[in-house]
Design an enzyme around this catalytic site. Structure first.
Site, PDB file in Angstrom:
ATOM      1  N   LYS A  64       2.577  -4.170  -6.787  1.00  0.00           N
ATOM      2  CA  LYS A  64       3.020  -4.026  -7.969  1.00  0.00           C
ATOM      3  C   LYS A  64       1.986  -4.523  -8.892  1.00  0.00           C
ATOM      4  O   LYS A  64       1.226  -5.564  -8.401  1.00  0.00           O
ATOM      5  CB  LYS A  64       4.216  -4.771  -8.406  1.00  0.00           C
ATOM      6  CG  LYS A  64       5.471  -4.681  -7.344  1.00  0.00           C
ATOM      7  CD  LYS A  64       6.706  -5.428  -7.696  1.00  0.00           C
ATOM      8  CE  LYS A  64       7.554  -5.450  -6.666  1.00  0.00           C
ATOM      9  NZ  LYS A  64       7.416  -6.225  -5.361  1.00  0.00           N
ATOM     10  N   HIS A 100       5.075  -4.576 -12.755  1.00  0.00           N
ATOM     11  CA  HIS A 100       5.951  -5.601 -12.307  1.00  0.00           C
ATOM     12  C   HIS A 100       7.013  -6.035 -13.224  1.00  0.00           C
ATOM     13  O   HIS A 100       8.116  -6.239 -13.083  1.00  0.00           O
ATOM     14  CB  HIS A 100       5.067  -6.874 -11.577  1.00  0.00           C
ATOM     15  CG  HIS A 100       5.647  -7.677 -11.018  1.00  0.00           C
ATOM     16  ND1 HIS A 100       5.061  -8.406  -9.880  1.00  0.00           N
ATOM     17  CD2 HIS A 100       7.238  -7.611 -10.597  1.00  0.00           C
ATOM     18  CE1 HIS A 100       6.038  -8.873  -9.254  1.00  0.00           C
ATOM     19  NE2 HIS A 100       7.103  -8.779  -9.324  1.00  0.00           N
ATOM     20  N   ASP A 156       7.460  -4.257   0.906  1.00  0.00           N
ATOM     21  CA  ASP A 156       7.512  -4.482  -0.723  1.00  0.00           C
ATOM     22  C   ASP A 156       6.346  -5.865  -0.764  1.00  0.00           C
ATOM     23  O   ASP A 156       7.084  -6.779  -0.598  1.00  0.00           O
ATOM     24  CB  ASP A 156       8.972  -4.419  -0.965  1.00  0.00           C
ATOM     25  CG  ASP A 156       8.695  -4.788  -2.649  1.00  0.00           C
ATOM     26  OD1 ASP A 156       8.803  -3.815  -3.461  1.00  0.00           O
ATOM     27  OD2 ASP A 156       8.682  -5.637  -3.122  1.00  0.00           O
ATOM     28  N   TYR A 206       2.071 -12.039  -5.573  1.00  0.00           N
ATOM     29  CA  TYR A 206       2.633 -12.800  -4.382  1.00  0.00           C
ATOM     30  C   TYR A 206       1.428 -13.416  -3.574  1.00  0.00           C
ATOM     31  O   TYR A 206       1.643 -14.186  -2.801  1.00  0.00           O
ATOM     32  CB  TYR A 206       3.630 -11.602  -3.444  1.00  0.00           C
ATOM     33  CG  TYR A 206       4.655 -11.187  -4.005  1.00  0.00           C
ATOM     34  CD1 TYR A 206       5.192 -11.657  -5.308  1.00  0.00           C
ATOM     35  CD2 TYR A 206       5.137 -10.268  -3.248  1.00  0.00           C
ATOM     36  CE1 TYR A 206       6.319 -10.741  -5.840  1.00  0.00           C
ATOM     37  CE2 TYR A 206       6.737  -9.558  -3.921  1.00  0.00           C
ATOM     38  CZ  TYR A 206       7.036  -9.877  -5.189  1.00  0.00           C
ATOM     39  OH  TYR A 206       8.017  -9.348  -5.575  1.00  0.00           O
TER      40      TYR A 206
END
Length: 283
Positions: A85, A118, A55, A60
């Protein structure tokens, strides 16, 4: 001469069948807050341990690191389950399609297994337009399953009004300190799988005496007890770590089970403890 020890077989992870028939491993590996240059090693360690669900997210900044680990693993694509996401700044119909293409390129894949909005970012009020883009991507076969993250019941109801697809997953902050009973009941009523991020509350629930007592009984760590609690509740769960020993420890949760009384003892820890922002307030 003693016989050489044979390695233990990797336990198979149970799966949750999503409402569209796609199966997601119930235990996955998260890479939130892992720098891109450390992500490849962490994901490689996870894959070697036996994780098959990874994931990540655009925000990120480590989709490329995940992609490098997947490419180097030699594992068949159909054995892997990859989630990423859509970030808040990329919401909107056309922007979502562009952001998805960018994520796919960084991952080095031709499709992802699960794509999530998200956050609802309610002040932007673009999540319904973004969802139409996810419906298109699902129709084109570029995402096997479409879902959301951090959506509250009100956001979900508004999304469902006029939608052709129901989200098959809502990934939310969920742990013994924040159990989200109302939201989980909404999910059950609408056949939405519950996926837990921050499943260990960033360690905040691991020192609780009730958890420690259960851990001592089984010779397990507090983290293993909490992950086991999630699994028995039916949650999909994605603990994260960059330490190979911890990555393995979080996976070694299939050789014991909590009793009903132990499940209730952990459930008694609910206290509205958020480690992340409230979904109504992050935009």
């Amino acid at each position: 001469m003693a016989p050489s020890a044979t390695p233990s077989p990797i336990p198979s992870v149970p799966t949750v069948t999503l409402d569209n028939g796609v199966e997601i491993p119930q235990l996955g590996f998260g890479v939130f807050q892992v720098p891109d240059d450390a992500t490849t090693a962490a994901v490689t360690a996870a894959l070697e341990t036996g994780y098959r669900s990874i994931d990540t997210a655009a925000i990120y900044g480590n989709e490329a690191g995940v992609g490098r680990a997947l490419a180097a693993s030699g594992l068949p694509r159909e054995e892997l389950f990859v989630t990423t996401k859509l970030w808040n700044a990329d919401q909107g119909y056309d922007a979502t399609l562009r952001a998805f293409d960018a994520s796919l390129a960084k991952l080095g894949l031709d499709h992802v297994d699960l794509y999530l909005i998200h956050w609802p970012a309610p002040a932007r009020d673009l999540y319904r337009d973004s969802w139409r883009a996810l419906e298109r991507l699902a129709g084109e076969g570029r995402i096997r399953a479409a879902g959301v993250s951090n959506f509250q019941p009100g956001h979900l109801l508004r999304l469902l009004d006029g939608a052709t697809l129901t989200p098959v997953v809502n990934q939310i902050e969920l742990h013994p300190g924040l159990q989200q009973a109302e939201l989980r009941a909404f999910h059950a009523d609408h056949r939405i799988a519950t996926e837990a991020w921050s499943p260990l509350a960033q360690g905040a629930v691991l020192d609780d005496p009730a958890v420690a007592a259960v851990a001592g009984r089984y010779g397990k760590s507090a983290a293993q007890v909490v992950i086991r609690w999630h699994l028995q509740l039916g949650n999909v769960v994605i603990p994260k770590s960059v330490t190979p020993a911890r990555i393995r420890e979080n996976f070694e949760v299939f050789d014991f089970a909590l009793t009903d009384e132990e499940m209730q003892a952990v459930a008694a820890l609910d206290r509205g403890l958020r480690t992340g922002p409230h979904p109504d307030e992050l935009n």
